[in-house]
Design a protein around this motif. Structure first.
Motif, PDB file in Angstrom:
ATOM      1  N   SER A  38      34.561  56.714  49.303  1.00 13.55           N
ATOM      2  CA  SER A  38      35.859  56.744  49.987  1.00 13.55           C
ATOM      3  C   SER A  38      37.021  56.464  49.037  1.00 13.55           C
ATOM      4  CB  SER A  38      35.854  55.715  51.122  1.00 13.55           C
ATOM      5  OG  SER A  38      35.484  54.455  50.616  1.00 13.55           O
ATOM      6  N   GLY A  39      36.710  56.255  47.775  1.00 16.25           N
ATOM      7  CA  GLY A  39      37.765  55.995  46.790  1.00 16.25           C
ATOM      8  C   GLY A  39      38.281  54.572  46.794  1.00 16.25           C
ATOM      9  N   VAL A  40      37.790  53.742  47.730  1.00 16.55           N
ATOM     10  CA  VAL A  40      38.271  52.364  47.854  1.00 16.55           C
ATOM     11  C   VAL A  40      37.882  51.567  46.598  1.00 16.55           C
ATOM     12  CG1 VAL A  40      37.895  50.224  49.179  1.00 16.55           C
ATOM     13  CG2 VAL A  40      38.169  52.415  50.376  1.00 16.55           C
ATOM     14  N   LEU A  41      38.823  50.785  46.071  1.00 19.62           N
ATOM     15  CA  LEU A  41      38.510  49.978  44.884  1.00 19.62           C
ATOM     16  C   LEU A  41      37.573  48.832  45.276  1.00 19.62           C
ATOM     17  CD1 LEU A  41      42.054  49.677  43.237  1.00 19.62           C
ATOM     18  CD2 LEU A  41      40.214  51.265  42.618  1.00 19.62           C
ATOM     19  N   LEU A  42      36.560  48.635  44.445  1.00 24.23           N
ATOM     20  CA  LEU A  42      35.612  47.539  44.664  1.00 24.23           C
ATOM     21  C   LEU A  42      36.031  46.363  43.777  1.00 24.23           C
ATOM     22  CD1 LEU A  42      32.988  46.265  45.737  1.00 24.23           C
ATOM     23  CD2 LEU A  42      31.759  47.457  43.902  1.00 24.23           C
ATOM     24  N   ILE A  43      36.428  45.270  44.427  1.00 19.55           N
ATOM     25  CA  ILE A  43      36.869  44.077  43.688  1.00 19.55           C
ATOM     26  C   ILE A  43      35.817  42.990  43.863  1.00 19.55           C
ATOM     27  CG2 ILE A  43      38.677  42.338  43.413  1.00 19.55           C
ATOM     28  CD1 ILE A  43      40.684  44.342  44.521  1.00 19.55           C
ATOM     29  N   VAL A  44      35.189  42.626  42.775  1.00 13.64           N
ATOM     30  CA  VAL A  44      34.136  41.614  42.815  1.00 13.64           C
ATOM     31  C   VAL A  44      34.757  40.255  42.484  1.00 13.64           C
ATOM     32  CG1 VAL A  44      32.098  40.794  41.600  1.00 13.64           C
ATOM     33  CG2 VAL A  44      32.227  43.174  42.348  1.00 13.64           C
ATOM     34  N   ASP A  45      34.562  39.293  43.383  1.00 10.91           N
ATOM     35  CA  ASP A  45      35.062  37.941  43.152  1.00 10.91           C
ATOM     36  C   ASP A  45      33.916  37.100  42.586  1.00 10.91           C
ATOM     37  OD1 ASP A  45      35.921  35.346  43.202  1.00 10.91           O
ATOM     38  OD2 ASP A  45      36.783  35.417  45.215  1.00 10.91           O
ATOM     39  N   SER A  46      33.944  36.956  41.264  1.00  8.81           N
ATOM     40  CA  SER A  46      32.891  36.199  40.589  1.00  8.81           C
ATOM     41  C   SER A  46      33.372  34.825  40.146  1.00  8.81           C
ATOM     42  CB  SER A  46      32.361  36.998  39.389  1.00  8.81           C
ATOM     43  OG  SER A  46      31.490  38.004  39.842  1.00  8.81           O
ATOM     44  N   VAL A  47      34.322  34.277  40.889  1.00 12.94           N
ATOM     45  CA  VAL A  47      34.894  32.977  40.511  1.00 12.94           C
ATOM     46  C   VAL A  47      33.794  31.913  40.421  1.00 12.94           C
ATOM     47  CG1 VAL A  47      36.391  31.112  41.359  1.00 12.94           C
ATOM     48  CG2 VAL A  47      37.228  33.459  41.285  1.00 12.94           C
ATOM     49  N   ILE A  48      32.873  31.918  41.382  1.00  9.63           N
ATOM     50  CA  ILE A  48      31.731  31.005  41.294  1.00  9.63           C
ATOM     51  C   ILE A  48      30.578  31.655  40.533  1.00  9.63           C
ATOM     52  CG2 ILE A  48      29.842  30.009  42.679  1.00  9.63           C
ATOM     53  CD1 ILE A  48      31.915  29.162  44.747  1.00  9.63           C
ATOM     54  N   CYS A  49      30.365  32.939  40.754  1.00 14.12           N
ATOM     55  CA  CYS A  49      29.128  33.586  40.274  1.00 14.12           C
ATOM     56  C   CYS A  49      29.093  33.850  38.771  1.00 14.12           C
ATOM     57  CB  CYS A  49      28.911  34.891  41.039  1.00 14.12           C
ATOM     58  SG  CYS A  49      28.564  34.609  42.788  1.00 14.12           S
ATOM     59  N   GLY A  50      30.248  33.755  38.100  1.00 13.76           N
ATOM     60  CA  GLY A  50      30.296  34.117  36.688  1.00 13.76           C
ATOM     61  C   GLY A  50      29.802  33.032  35.744  1.00 13.76           C
ATOM     62  N   PHE A  51      29.753  33.391  34.489  1.00 10.44           N
ATOM     63  CA  PHE A  51      29.482  32.470  33.380  1.00 10.44           C
ATOM     64  C   PHE A  51      28.197  31.662  33.571  1.00 10.44           C
ATOM     65  CE2 PHE A  51      33.816  33.765  33.528  1.00 10.44           C
ATOM     66  CZ  PHE A  51      33.924  34.326  32.263  1.00 10.44           C
ATOM     67  N   GLY A  52      27.172  32.404  33.990  1.00 13.16           N
ATOM     68  CA  GLY A  52      25.826  31.836  34.026  1.00 13.16           C
ATOM     69  C   GLY A  52      25.340  31.427  35.396  1.00 13.16           C
ATOM     70  N   ARG A  53      26.236  31.288  36.364  1.00 14.85           N
ATOM     71  CA  ARG A  53      25.791  30.771  37.675  1.00 14.85           C
ATOM     72  C   ARG A  53      24.723  31.691  38.284  1.00 14.85           C
ATOM     73  NH1 ARG A  53      25.199  26.055  38.986  1.00 14.85           N
ATOM     74  NH2 ARG A  53      27.207  25.570  38.037  1.00 14.85           N
ATOM     75  N   LEU A  54      24.885  33.023  38.067  1.00 14.33           N
ATOM     76  CA  LEU A  54      23.845  33.954  38.546  1.00 14.33           C
ATOM     77  C   LEU A  54      22.974  34.449  37.386  1.00 14.33           C
ATOM     78  CD1 LEU A  54      25.416  36.228  41.335  1.00 14.33           C
ATOM     79  CD2 LEU A  54      24.657  33.854  41.435  1.00 14.33           C
ATOM     80  N   GLY A  55      23.108  33.811  36.235  1.00 14.87           N
ATOM     81  CA  GLY A  55      22.257  34.198  35.108  1.00 14.87           C
ATOM     82  C   GLY A  55      22.816  35.350  34.279  1.00 14.87           C
ATOM     83  N   THR A  56      24.078  35.722  34.537  1.00  9.82           N
ATOM     84  CA  THR A  56      24.739  36.759  33.730  1.00  9.82           C
ATOM     85  C   THR A  56      26.185  36.316  33.496  1.00  9.82           C
ATOM     86  OG1 THR A  56      25.591  38.012  35.626  1.00  9.82           O
ATOM     87  CG2 THR A  56      23.354  38.562  34.888  1.00  9.82           C
ATOM     88  N   TRP A  57      26.918  37.073  32.665  1.00 11.73           N
ATOM     89  CA  TRP A  57      28.291  36.666  32.356  1.00 11.73           C
ATOM     90  C   TRP A  57      29.223  36.780  33.564  1.00 11.73           C
ATOM     91  CZ3 TRP A  57      29.478  33.721  28.479  1.00 11.73           C
ATOM     92  CH2 TRP A  57      28.662  33.737  27.338  1.00 11.73           C
ATOM     93  N   PHE A  58      29.088  37.881  34.300  1.00 12.48           N
ATOM     94  CA  PHE A  58      30.039  38.097  35.404  1.00 12.48           C
ATOM     95  C   PHE A  58      29.351  38.196  36.765  1.00 12.48           C
ATOM     96  CE2 PHE A  58      32.537  39.042  31.675  1.00 12.48           C
ATOM     97  CZ  PHE A  58      33.758  38.458  31.985  1.00 12.48           C
ATOM     98  N   GLY A  59      28.113  37.735  36.852  1.00  9.88           N
ATOM     99  CA  GLY A  59      27.433  37.666  38.142  1.00  9.88           C
ATOM    100  C   GLY A  59      26.981  39.010  38.684  1.00  9.88           C
ATOM    101  N   ILE A  60      27.812  40.016  38.554  1.00 12.63           N
ATOM    102  CA  ILE A  60      27.564  41.299  39.209  1.00 12.63           C
ATOM    103  C   ILE A  60      26.547  42.161  38.440  1.00 12.63           C
ATOM    104  CG2 ILE A  60      29.515  42.505  38.102  1.00 12.63           C
ATOM    105  CD1 ILE A  60      28.295  42.872  41.763  1.00 12.63           C
ATOM    106  N   GLU A  61      26.262  41.806  37.186  1.00 16.11           N
ATOM    107  CA  GLU A  61      25.341  42.632  36.383  1.00 16.11           C
ATOM    108  C   GLU A  61      23.937  42.669  36.993  1.00 16.11           C
ATOM    109  OE1 GLU A  61      27.171  40.103  35.382  1.00 16.11           O
ATOM    110  OE2 GLU A  61      27.967  40.379  33.355  1.00 16.11           O
TER     111      GLU A  61
END
Ligand code: PLP
Length: 424
Positions: A225-248
């Motif tokens: 649909s062309g809608v921009l996907l904005i990922v909020d990795s404020v908590i998930c980033g920098f290792g919290r999910l085991g990757t730099w930005f969580g979304i990887e």
């Protein structure tokens, strides 16, 4: 402060009538531990507010900030101005990010980065000939900070009530349903929708990992649909999910990634947005255009120096991978709590964060049950984060099994106390 003395400090997210004389004053920290002003030691099982990823008291970060202070404490980055730490950090984050050819916008924390991302998304559409694409979609249970736009797209109703009209052209869809997003985009009309906001794992709203296939499905809907996907990795980033930005962890390509917290492990305030080439293009090429948005301290050199030293530690001690290594041990350590009649479920298993959800009947009878559990756990030397109907944990990435055992034991005692109180 001594008990019985009234504070002048207005605490965020607090009922000051209740805490005016009962503050817990934290005085000192080292690795996973903090001490209060009376010398009591606590395991910091929530990494302060989901951010002390490298743990407390790192001299290396203090020295990097001091060295920067001796050279240049601060200078603005508006217009054509820059400073060396901001440039170096932007280059480093762009290289670490999962987006090709990324640009980095800096602010001071998560909520202002959410405002930045939302305004940038709307301006992107305006600059590319679609000024009607302004609608912003968030999810139930989501938390995107307490500034204007984050409040408007957040999915915790209590956080948005009583403030009068919020930002218009926003809506909230069920956190777990790709169909709900698709239906909302159809209902609003894709040609009017600017962006969809998503935490990879919902944090403050109660630690809800996404259902299998959810992230890929909503990314596909946004793409279609062309809608921009904005990922909020404020908590998930920098290792919290085991990757730099969580979304990887998912095979998707967001248009913007919002970060804060773990980028400095909280040593100094910093947040920002990773901007994809799709979104940066109209601003960075051709005649360009001004993004009329900024914070006085955007790109603050001392904050950026703290972040650079923090990234050095995360890399050298391989703490980013540690987030993933620890996710199962944490989940398994807390799982036995689920057998208590006071507990509805233990959530987690994706990243080094988890929540203990209390039994809904118990919470109905004792609305303060979550705070009581947090207080009981604290009495046993462990700080956890109270939520509306449970508690959350997200220890520093330096924690080991012994800390998880201590956390589980303190929570088990706290839950048993609640259980006994509910029966009596
Ligand atoms: N987004 C998420 C997912 C958060 O968890 C938070 C804060 O907890 C924010 C945004 C807001 O960040 P800040 O409190 O730094 O403004």
């Amino acid at each position: 402060m001594l008990a019985g003395m009234e504070t002048r400090l207005w605490h965020p997210f607090a009922n000051m009538a209740q805490v005016r004389e009962t503050e817990l004053v934290i005085e000192r920290g080292e690795d996973v531990w903090v001490w209060d002003e009376r010398g009591n030691r606590y395991l910091d099982a929530c990494a302060s507010l989901w951010y002390a990823n490298v743990g407390h008291g790192r001299r290396e970060i203090e020295e990097a900030v001091s060295a920067q202070f001796r050279k240049l404490e601060s200078y603005a980055t508006y217009g054509d101005l820059a400073n060396e730490p901001a440039n170096r950090l932007a280059a480093r984050l762009a290289a670490l990010s999962p987006l090709d050819d990324a640009r980095i916008y800096f602010g001071l924390g998560g909520a202002d980065a959410i405002d930045t991302a939302a305004k940038l998304a709307r301006l992107y559409w305006s600059e590319t000939g679609n000024p009607d694409r302004v609608h912003l979609i968030g999810r139930t249970r989501a938390y995107h900070g307490s500034h204007g736009i984050g409040t408007s797209i957040g999915g915790i109703p209590a956080n948005a009530s009583g403030f009068g009209p919020l930002v218009g052209e926003t809506s909230i869809v069920d956190w777990s349903s790709p169909d709900a997003l698709a239906a909302e985009i159809d209902a609003v009309d894709a040609d009017r929708v600017a962006a969809f906001f998503m935490e990879p794992v919902i944090g403050a709203g109660g630690v809800y990992p996404p259902p299998d296939g959810y992230v890929e499905a909503v990314a596909e809907i946004c793409k279609r649909s062309g809608v921009l996907l904005i990922v909020d990795s404020v908590i998930c980033g920098f290792g919290r999910l085991g990757t730099w930005f969580g979304i990887e962890r998912w095979d998707v390509s967001p248009d913007l990634i919002v970060f804060a917290k773990g980028v400095t492990s909280g040593y100094l305030p910093l947040g920002g947005v990773v901007v994809s080439s799709r979104v940066s293009e109209p601003f960075w090429s051709g005649g360009g255009t001004i993004f009329r948005h900024g914070q006085t301290y955007s790109g603050h050199p001392a904050c950026c120096a703290a972040a650079l030293a923090n990234l050095d530690i995360l890399e050298r001690e391989q703490l980013v991978a540690r987030g993933r290594e620890l996710e199962r041990p944490l989940f398994e350590a807390l799982q036995p709590l689920a057998s208590s009649s006071a507990v509805a479920e233990v959530r987690g298993g994706t990243g080094f964060l988890a929540a203990v959800e209390l039994d809904p009947d118990l919470v109905r009878e004792r609305p303060a049950a979550a705070s009581e559990l947090a207080l009981e756990t604290r009495r046993r030397g462990v700080i956890v984060r109270p939520l509306a109907s449970g508690v959350a944990v997200s220890p520093p990435l330096t924690a080991d099994q012994s800390h998880l055992d201590l956390l589980a034991a303190a929570l088990a005692d706290g839950v048993a106390t609640l259980e006994a109180a509910a029966v009596s």
